[in-house]
Design an enzyme around this catalytic site. Sequence first.
Site, mmCIF file in Angstrom:
data_model
loop_
_atom_site.group_PDB
_atom_site.id
_atom_site.type_symbol
_atom_site.label_atom_id
_atom_site.label_comp_id
_atom_site.label_asym_id
_atom_site.label_seq_id
_atom_site.Cartn_x
_atom_site.Cartn_y
_atom_site.Cartn_z
ATOM 1 N N LYS A 318 -2.497 11.738 3.000
ATOM 2 C CA LYS A 318 -2.010 12.542 1.757
ATOM 3 C C LYS A 318 -2.026 13.784 1.934
ATOM 4 O O LYS A 318 -0.847 14.506 1.562
ATOM 5 C CB LYS A 318 -2.614 11.830 0.726
ATOM 6 C CG LYS A 318 -2.483 10.751 0.196
ATOM 7 C CD LYS A 318 -3.206 10.357 -1.022
ATOM 8 C CE LYS A 318 -3.241 8.793 -1.246
ATOM 9 N NZ LYS A 318 -3.722 8.430 -2.634
ATOM 10 N N ASP A 356 0.027 10.034 -7.899
ATOM 11 C CA ASP A 356 -1.267 9.457 -8.123
ATOM 12 C C ASP A 356 -1.821 9.866 -9.552
ATOM 13 O O ASP A 356 -2.219 9.254 -10.176
ATOM 14 C CB ASP A 356 -2.206 10.104 -6.926
ATOM 15 C CG ASP A 356 -2.269 9.092 -5.722
ATOM 16 O OD1 ASP A 356 -1.690 7.894 -5.974
ATOM 17 O OD2 ASP A 356 -2.497 9.540 -4.771
#
Length: 535
Positions: A318, A356
Amino acid sequence: MDSGNVLLASGSMGGGGGGAQLKNPTLICVPIMADTVDEMLVKVGQAKSASADLVEIRLDYLRSFVDPRGDLAALVNGSSLPTLFTYRPRWEGGQYEGDESKRLDALKLAMDLGADYIDVELQVAGDFIGSLHGSRPSKCKVIVSSHNYECTPSVEDLGDLVARIQATGADIVKIATTALDITDVARMFQIMVHSQVPFIGLVMGERGLISRVLCAKFGGYLTFGILESGVVSAPGQPLVKDLLDLYNFRQISADTKVFGIIGRPVGHSKSPVLYNEAFKSAGFNGVYVHLLVDDLARFLQTYSSPDFAGFSCTIPHKEDAVKCCDEVDPVAKSIGAVNCIVRRESDGKLFGFNTDYVGAISAIEEGLQASGNGSSSLSGSPLAGKLFVVIGAGGAGKALAYGAKEKGAKVVIANRTYDRAKELADTIGGEAISLADLENFHPETGMILANTTSIGMHPKVEETPVPKHALKHYALVFDAVYTPKITRLLKEAEESGAATVSGLEMFIGQAYDQFERFTGLPAPKELFRKTMSKY
């Protein structure tokens, strides 16, 4: 570096591909391995019930093969599906260790008795086909195969190999190699899409899985699917059921857009289940696959065509994804982590987003309100003023820390490496402690705990980041891990009186936004919840 970049425009199939169409012609073949002819025929019936197109009879697995004519006749006549006969020797990765002339005679006999295909190895194919003197049955096609259990050669070497196989008089070329990196598969796709002859190109191992699914897009003649997990004739073969029901294999065409979950590990991810079901429901021509990626930049550089249209990013990629995108959404830039990459079709540029934090923070807010800890505040968020402890300073940790701070929480970062915790805490205006200190950290009651690490994830389900006795100080515990759905951390938190929120809630929440970015269509929220309720 020869990464064999896949620069294939949609619908750019070569002669082996058949062009863009609603249903691809790629066959699903089930390898049949058993001790006896009778057991093999039972498995052939199972393959037919599973909707396979043909079976590969692996003669080298038979415990007794003293009556080749009788056994082969029984297999040909008793099979309810077209048959491919393979009698693989040890020197090419099979089980047979006997006399070569007997092995090849058995394959000739299979042809004479009505086999639809036989597979013969490149090393002996020239002599074998020459010995037929042009008198082979017209019904039977000869597959000439080459297996490399070490690596995947360069595009040039693969091209030379195809030419050598064709020169033997093969009807169908088969090359199986080994994936040391997922980018190796790109070289196989490049050969496949330009092949002017029927071509089977498969890359073995977990990093090669996409070769077995996306060969339907790039024009492969067949792929292999197994009947039960673990019973494979080569590493990385998927279940027939997964090919058909998970990946919607029959609907994959040259125009199908490819999406996937990039991670390491990644096989546990339920993302393909979620997105492929949603694509099918919406009538969207896309397929979503597991992508076991070691080097994100190399992967994105290799699969750089519009065919590869978008990706979800999970551990450990990420943060690297921020650097690999051409443009990054301001929120994702602030967080320092990207979990969604979309390729713009007009110029191929990569855009990075973070979904997220919305998914996780919304799930935690709902969990607090449902448990009666969601007293209203000036900001309107039940997180305002609460002490919010984040375990982990990676991509997901950054997202939750940012989201909690935005909602008015006091944020504490706990990480195995204190310096990383301090770096994140300084960035968002919070405090830092080491993970070891978390056990005795309870400056107030009613705190919130969010685990964003992989501690407790399958298969290490017995692990937990915090001992049970420390959980009594928390009003709510969230775990980003969702395999298993109820981790040890969540189980012990509930036993300690805390409300709990599963990572599945975050997973579903973040997927809404990703689906819409991938497809331009509204997310089928009810379908997402229904699909994930099975897990």
